[in-house]
Design an enzyme around this catalytic site. Sequence first.
Site, PDB file in Angstrom:
ATOM      1  CG  ASP A 188      15.472  -2.102  18.628  1.00 58.63           C
ATOM      2  OD1 ASP A 188      15.135  -1.671  19.744  1.00 58.63           O
ATOM      3  OD2 ASP A 188      15.240  -1.475  17.564  1.00 58.63           O
TER       4      ASP A 188
ATOM      5  CG  ASN B  49      15.495   4.611  26.305  1.00 66.53           C
ATOM      6  OD1 ASN B  49      16.511   5.059  26.844  1.00 66.53           O
ATOM      7  ND2 ASN B  49      15.523   4.001  25.142  1.00 66.53           N
TER       8      ASN B  49
ATOM      9  N   GLY C 171      13.647   9.246  25.456  1.00 68.39           N
ATOM     10  CA  GLY C 171      13.366   8.704  24.129  1.00 68.39           C
ATOM     11  C   GLY C 171      12.465   7.487  24.130  1.00 68.39           C
TER      12      GLY C 171
ATOM     13  CG  HIS D  76      11.034  -1.737  25.779  1.00 73.01           C
ATOM     14  ND1 HIS D  76       9.905  -0.944  25.872  1.00 73.01           N
ATOM     15  CD2 HIS D  76      11.969  -0.979  25.161  1.00 73.01           C
ATOM     16  CE1 HIS D  76      10.149   0.234  25.327  1.00 73.01           C
ATOM     17  NE2 HIS D  76      11.409   0.238  24.894  1.00 73.01           N
TER      18      HIS D  76
HETATM   19  P1  DGP Z   1      12.225   2.849  23.335  1.00 71.17           P
HETATM   20  O1  DGP Z   1      12.660   4.030  22.514  1.00 71.17           O
HETATM   21  O2  DGP Z   1      13.103   2.635  24.541  1.00 71.17           O
HETATM   22  O3  DGP Z   1      10.735   2.884  23.661  1.00 71.17           O
HETATM   23  O4  DGP Z   1      12.489   1.598  22.402  1.00 71.17           O
HETATM   24  C1  DGP Z   1      11.579   1.043  21.541  1.00 71.17           C
HETATM   25  C2  DGP Z   1      12.347   0.166  20.588  1.00 71.17           C
HETATM   26  O5  DGP Z   1      11.435  -0.706  19.969  1.00 71.17           O
HETATM   27  C3  DGP Z   1      13.075   0.892  19.478  1.00 71.17           C
HETATM   28  O6  DGP Z   1      14.478   0.740  19.642  1.00 71.17           O
HETATM   29  C4  DGP Z   1      12.609   0.226  18.198  1.00 71.17           C
HETATM   30  C5  DGP Z   1      11.911  -1.007  18.695  1.00 71.17           C
HETATM   31  N1  DGP Z   1      10.747  -1.383  17.909  1.00 71.17           N
HETATM   32  C6  DGP Z   1       9.654  -0.618  17.672  1.00 71.17           C
HETATM   33  N2  DGP Z   1       8.780  -1.283  16.906  1.00 71.17           N
HETATM   34  C7  DGP Z   1       9.339  -2.502  16.665  1.00 71.17           C
HETATM   35  C8  DGP Z   1       8.896  -3.636  15.925  1.00 71.17           C
HETATM   36  O7  DGP Z   1       7.811  -3.679  15.338  1.00 71.17           O
HETATM   37  N3  DGP Z   1       9.735  -4.705  15.889  1.00 71.17           N
HETATM   38  C9  DGP Z   1      10.952  -4.705  16.535  1.00 71.17           C
HETATM   39  N4  DGP Z   1      11.693  -5.815  16.448  1.00 71.17           N
HETATM   40  N5  DGP Z   1      11.378  -3.648  17.256  1.00 71.17           N
HETATM   41  C10 DGP Z   1      10.578  -2.559  17.305  1.00 71.17           C
END
Ligand code: DGP
Length: 112
Positions: free
Chosen positions: A28, A85, A91, A98
Amino acid sequence: MTIFEKIARREIPAAIVHEEDDFFAFKDVNPQAPVHVLIVPKRVIPGLSGSVPGDAELLGRMLVASKEIAKKLGVAESGYRLVINHGADAGESVPHLHIHLLGGRAMAWPPG
Ligand code: DGP
């Protein structure tokens, strides 16, 4: 196309820690724990509310693979948490289903 599809197609870089034909896991970008990866289907399932019975086998394999990913990342013994989530109150920010895998520190319950 979602940001996670772009990562799956290698159009956006990410630290991929596990990969199979139809799902993969990567770190993440905004980690909430020393270990924080996302386990993601390569095709878009638009959140839990967009899942259909035909997704069950893939989602099941993602859950089963989480224990191997946890082992690979060194948190299988210490413990880890899987989180999905769903919706604004939880959130959810990326509309592509995912599973968060978080570990490497003790976590509170209930979650904030
Ligand atoms: P959620 O809030 O459950 O929809 O989680 C989305 C997650 O995705 C958040 O923790 C940050 C991650 N995220 C968003 N954009 C990117 C990205 O471009 N690269 C990576 N590695 N993670 C990302």
